[in-house]
Motif scaffolding. Sequence first.
Motif, short mmCIF file in Angstrom:
data_model
loop_
_atom_site.label_atom_id
_atom_site.label_comp_id
_atom_site.label_asym_id
_atom_site.label_seq_id
_atom_site.Cartn_x
_atom_site.Cartn_y
_atom_site.Cartn_z
N PRO A 3 1.39 10.21 -1.03
CA PRO A 3 0.77 8.66 -0.46
C PRO A 3 0.06 8.63 0.60
O PRO A 3 0.75 9.23 1.21
CB PRO A 3 1.69 7.42 -0.59
CG PRO A 3 2.78 8.43 -1.23
CD PRO A 3 2.57 9.70 -1.66
N THR A 61 14.42 15.77 -4.58
CA THR A 61 13.94 15.94 -6.03
C THR A 61 14.43 17.71 -6.18
O THR A 61 14.89 18.68 -5.05
CB THR A 61 12.33 16.04 -5.09
OG1 THR A 61 12.03 14.46 -5.40
CG2 THR A 61 12.17 16.69 -6.60
N ARG A 187 10.92 5.48 -1.10
CA ARG A 187 10.59 5.45 -2.54
C ARG A 187 8.93 6.49 -1.62
O ARG A 187 9.07 6.93 -3.38
CB ARG A 187 9.96 4.23 -3.57
CG ARG A 187 9.70 4.38 -5.07
CD ARG A 187 9.75 2.86 -5.47
NE ARG A 187 10.73 2.77 -5.55
CZ ARG A 187 10.47 1.70 -6.54
NH1 ARG A 187 9.87 0.75 -7.49
NH2 ARG A 187 12.17 1.63 -7.21
N ASP A 188 8.30 5.68 -1.14
CA ASP A 188 7.25 6.94 -0.70
C ASP A 188 7.99 8.42 -0.42
O ASP A 188 6.77 8.87 -1.17
CB ASP A 188 6.96 6.95 0.55
CG ASP A 188 6.49 4.49 0.48
OD1 ASP A 188 5.55 4.15 -0.86
OD2 ASP A 188 6.31 4.23 1.48
N ARG A 190 10.22 9.40 -2.31
CA ARG A 190 9.98 10.18 -3.59
C ARG A 190 8.70 10.54 -4.28
O ARG A 190 8.81 11.53 -5.15
CB ARG A 190 10.11 9.88 -4.26
CG ARG A 190 11.47 9.86 -5.97
CD ARG A 190 11.69 8.70 -6.53
NE ARG A 190 10.29 7.87 -6.81
CZ ARG A 190 10.55 6.33 -7.86
NH1 ARG A 190 11.89 6.19 -8.33
NH2 ARG A 190 9.14 5.73 -7.69
N ASP A 191 7.61 9.77 -3.64
CA ASP A 191 6.57 10.30 -4.61
C ASP A 191 5.60 10.56 -4.14
O ASP A 191 5.19 11.65 -5.06
CB ASP A 191 5.77 8.09 -4.57
CG ASP A 191 6.04 7.16 -5.61
OD1 ASP A 191 6.77 7.46 -6.41
OD2 ASP A 191 5.68 6.68 -5.12
N ALA A 194 6.86 13.86 -5.73
CA ALA A 194 6.26 14.12 -6.73
C ALA A 194 4.87 14.80 -6.92
O ALA A 194 4.30 15.28 -7.71
CB ALA A 194 6.46 12.55 -8.11
#
Length: 207
Positions: A3, A61, A187-188, A190-191, A194
């Motif tokens: 992001p 992660t 959450r940002d 975590r993304d 990914a």
Amino acid sequence: MIPPIGLALAVLAGSPSGTGSACFDFSRPVVEPLRPPIPLVEGRDNSTHGTYTNGVAWASTRAVLPIPIRSVYAKVLDHRNEKDMRKTTLTTKVLERPGFLQFDLVDVVVTLHVLLVRMKVAWTEAWGYTLVEGTESDPRKIVVSYQKVAGTGHIQRQCGSYVLESRGSATDISMYEEIKADRRSARDTRDMHAGILENFRRNGPAR
């Protein structure tokens, strides 16, 4: 995909107990990650995220990449894999630090458009890479540590760790980051992890 807003507004170094204190002492090699890795889950990537009581967001992660550890290490050294390069420019300076495989200072500049206004957000990160097991030509375990050391006040805290462990022709990789920054959630982060794994798996960042 990593992001862009999240990476533009990442955080200053520190531990959850104090958002302004440094996470790592880079005067000597760092051999332990900031937090222990989460468990592996067979057949898929594992991730979790949350927020500490002081407002510091975090994400962790863990995954297995079908790539040898030396190749994964080379990908981690390429900071383009960890940023959204559509909006980011990087300048990396490699410093000599005893006991480290490599030590980088990375100047990050992200260009954002907010309410029709174009703005640049700039900060500097320090990255230390330590061989924990094996040899430089045949590494078995590498710990990577990073933290924000200067720059924008939008980022109050940023620090994290990677742990790379050899599994024959594959690599067990764990990632942890904690951050307190404008418009950046757990959450940002975590993304973001990914997106980094996606870059590693497809041999490089999106352009």
